[in-house]
Write an enzyme that holds these catalytic residues in place. Sequence first.
Site, short mmCIF file in Angstrom:
data_model
loop_
_atom_site.label_atom_id
_atom_site.label_comp_id
_atom_site.label_asym_id
_atom_site.label_seq_id
_atom_site.Cartn_x
_atom_site.Cartn_y
_atom_site.Cartn_z
N LYS A 118 0.82 -1.21 0.00
CA LYS A 118 0.00 0.00 0.00
C LYS A 118 0.85 1.26 0.00
CE LYS A 118 -4.37 -1.67 1.76
NZ LYS A 118 -5.28 -1.77 2.92
N ARG A 142 -3.50 -9.73 5.43
CA ARG A 142 -3.98 -9.86 4.04
C ARG A 142 -2.84 -9.38 3.13
NH1 ARG A 142 -6.42 -6.70 0.22
NH2 ARG A 142 -8.03 -7.71 -1.04
C1 9MG Z 1 -10.17 -5.42 -0.03
N1 9MG Z 1 -9.15 -4.80 0.82
C2 9MG Z 1 -8.19 -3.94 0.42
N2 9MG Z 1 -7.45 -3.56 1.48
C3 9MG Z 1 -7.95 -4.20 2.56
C4 9MG Z 1 -7.64 -4.23 3.93
O1 9MG Z 1 -6.66 -3.49 4.43
N3 9MG Z 1 -8.36 -5.01 4.75
C5 9MG Z 1 -9.38 -5.75 4.26
N4 9MG Z 1 -10.08 -6.51 5.14
N5 9MG Z 1 -9.74 -5.77 2.97
C6 9MG Z 1 -9.04 -5.00 2.14
#
Ligand code: 9MG
Length: 275
Positions: free
Chosen positions: A222, A256
């Site tokens: 990110k 994730r």
């Molecule tokens: C779909 N998505 C994109 N970034 C995310 C994040 O930080 N957490 C979760 N749960 N979904 C995300």
Amino acid sequence: MEKGWLTATLFALDSRPIVMGIVNVTPNSFSDGGRFFDAPSAIAHGIALREAGAAIVDVGGESTRPGAQPVAVEEELGRVMPVLEALVREGVPVSVDTMKPEVMRRAIDAGCTMVNDVNAFRAPGALEAVAASGVDVVAMHMLGTPQTMQRDPAYGDVVAEVKQFLLERAAALEHAGVARKRIALDPGFGFGKTLAHNKALFRALPELAATGYPLVVGVSRKRMIGDLTGREPEDRFAGSVAAAVLAAQNGASMVRVHDVKETVDALKTWMELSR
Ligand code: 9MG
């Protein structure tokens, strides 16, 4: 695949942090540049992530990057359903990343085990879509919408406000009939947050984990990793893995990520050396 197994696992106190692998079936994902936009590539990628150690793969057909435009429900279904159905057939545990109740319902019918909603089930009908199903859910904090969220986001106290929001959404889910043991919460790094907000939330992960709900953290590739390292998305791998380990150390139950194999190895190493 039995529904509702994953969050219960996360609730077990001695469980180690687990990895959710990301499968974006979108043409415009910031982090993988739409490399898995066609169904066969997305399916192969999902299977590869599972083999690399992902406990679950998260399949999404609508980009949530800042400024991304919403897609129509039929378009989203056309993107995710063939991938999801094939992964379920292959025995891969699947989560669907969606804000739309219709997509949630269809994905649940097709055998997905978790619903990951960056909008925390605030769309009309979303709570009902998951309530009776027995699936696990991830409710995430987002300020605004993907279109507006990075336009000068402001909070009085970001940690207190995000925590209150997440507890309110957990209460709404429980009130709608979702068992507590099926609910995981996510502070939503990058979703209506500056770097300062993200840092404050990261430091507050132990406080958020103390709510008792399993915490999900997504920082992989990110902007915040780019801000910290000065790297472009395809070069944010080392920063992302470091952040995943630190998140786990601070109380995250599930991370994730895009780089599953490397994150699994890093988490194993940290777990073994810190015992
Ligand atoms: C779909 N998505 C994109 N970034 C995310 C994040 O930080 N957490 C979760 N749960 N979904 C995300």
